[in-house]
Design an enzyme around this catalytic site. Structure first.
Site, PDB file in Angstrom:
ATOM      1  N   TYR A  19       6.823  -2.373  -1.441  1.00 27.37           N
ATOM      2  CA  TYR A  19       5.843  -2.470  -0.266  1.00 27.37           C
ATOM      3  C   TYR A  19       7.324  -3.109   0.673  1.00 27.37           C
ATOM      4  CZ  TYR A  19       1.262  -1.276  -2.098  1.00 27.37           C
ATOM      5  OH  TYR A  19       0.883  -0.682  -2.639  1.00 27.37           O
ATOM      6  N   HIS A  24       4.198  -3.477   7.867  1.00 29.73           N
ATOM      7  CA  HIS A  24       3.042  -3.875   7.482  1.00 29.73           C
ATOM      8  C   HIS A  24       3.129  -5.096   7.199  1.00 29.73           C
ATOM      9  CE1 HIS A  24      -1.658  -4.036   7.033  1.00 29.73           C
ATOM     10  NE2 HIS A  24      -1.774  -4.006   5.797  1.00 29.73           N
ATOM     11  N   PHE A  71      -2.463  -9.485  -2.430  1.00 34.55           N
ATOM     12  CA  PHE A  71      -2.530  -8.104  -1.462  1.00 34.55           C
ATOM     13  C   PHE A  71      -2.799  -8.892   0.206  1.00 34.55           C
ATOM     14  CE2 PHE A  71      -1.213  -6.219  -6.062  1.00 34.55           C
ATOM     15  CZ  PHE A  71       0.175  -6.218  -5.009  1.00 34.55           C
ATOM     16  N   ASN A  73      -5.127  -7.586   1.568  1.00 30.96           N
ATOM     17  CA  ASN A  73      -7.022  -7.872   1.761  1.00 30.96           C
ATOM     18  C   ASN A  73      -7.670  -9.365   1.166  1.00 30.96           C
ATOM     19  OD1 ASN A  73      -6.526  -5.028   2.925  1.00 30.96           O
ATOM     20  ND2 ASN A  73      -8.202  -4.173   1.745  1.00 30.96           N
ATOM     21  N   ASN A 119      -6.963  -5.893   8.229  1.00 32.08           N
ATOM     22  CA  ASN A 119      -7.517  -6.356   7.205  1.00 32.08           C
ATOM     23  C   ASN A 119      -7.162  -7.928   6.583  1.00 32.08           C
ATOM     24  OD1 ASN A 119      -9.428  -4.254   6.448  1.00 32.08           O
ATOM     25  ND2 ASN A 119      -7.877  -3.295   5.337  1.00 32.08           N
TER      26      ASN A 119
END
Length: 208
Positions: A19, A24, A71, A73, A119
């Protein structure tokens, strides 16, 4: 030095090389840049469920940096752990994260507000039981895809990397975001809002 200035900077993103450098993770990018410029070593801290570091920055005082590694969320779990450990209030944090509803080249500071569709912010608001904390939203633009499946297009966009053509503008955005963050730390969030929320950057024109 302003009384309402943040002392804990929290960049949102997803951990792992998969990632890294994705849209993001622009919050992580800014934290990494600040850590490098300020000479802060970010280390994995199990009790905080994130990468954490702190330092005394000349003119700014003691500053803490956090990248949750839960992560996206579950970002609120990490932030809640740091607040509880150091007995900080929500007003002492600045959460930095991506926002599709702003074009790349724009940023927006606010003292409070909803999570929107993000989120990571939903998790933070849930764990803090409050929407009243400062945040810095960095625009990543809407997906260009005209896919009929809006959810898939959104996921592909936020988890995709910035295009080569966006790299120059991305660097300018991070420069401006660092200035805005340092202003918020030095003079308070409201001063930074007044100075930076109306700023707009554009990609340089191609050389003929």
């Amino acid at each position: 030095m302003s009384e309402d200035r943040p002392t804990l900077l929290v960049g949102l993103g997803n951990p792992g090389q998969k990632y890294a450098e994705t849209r993001h993770n622009i919050g992580f990018m800014l934290i990494d840049r600040l850590a490098q410029d300020w000479g802060v070593k970010l280390s994995e801290d199990r009790k905080f469920q994130g990468e954490y570091g702190e330092t005394a920055v000349p003119g700014l005082g003691k500053i803490r940096l956090l990248k949750p590694t839960t992560f996206m969320n579950q970002s609120g779990r990490s932030l809640r752990a740091v607040l509880d450990w150091y007995k900080l209030t929500p007003q002492q944090i600045l959460v930095i994260y991506d926002d599709m509803d702003l074009p790349l080249g724009r940023l927006r500071l606010r003292q409070s507000g909803s999570a929107g569709t993000h989120n990571g912010m939903k998790s933070i608001i849930s764990h803090l039981s409050s929407k009243d904390f400062p945040r810095l939203r960095l625009g990543i633009s809407l997906p260009r895809s005209q896919s009929n499946d809006r959810h898939d297009a959104t996921v592909s966009h936020v988890l995709g990397k910035f295009a080569v053509s966006e790299q120059s503008l991305l660097k300018q955005v991070l420069d401006l975001a660092q200035e805005a963050t340092e202003t918020a730390l030095r003079s308070g969030v409201e001063t930074a809002m007044n100075r930076y929320n109306a700023r707009s950057l554009e990609a340089p024109a191609p050389v003929a």
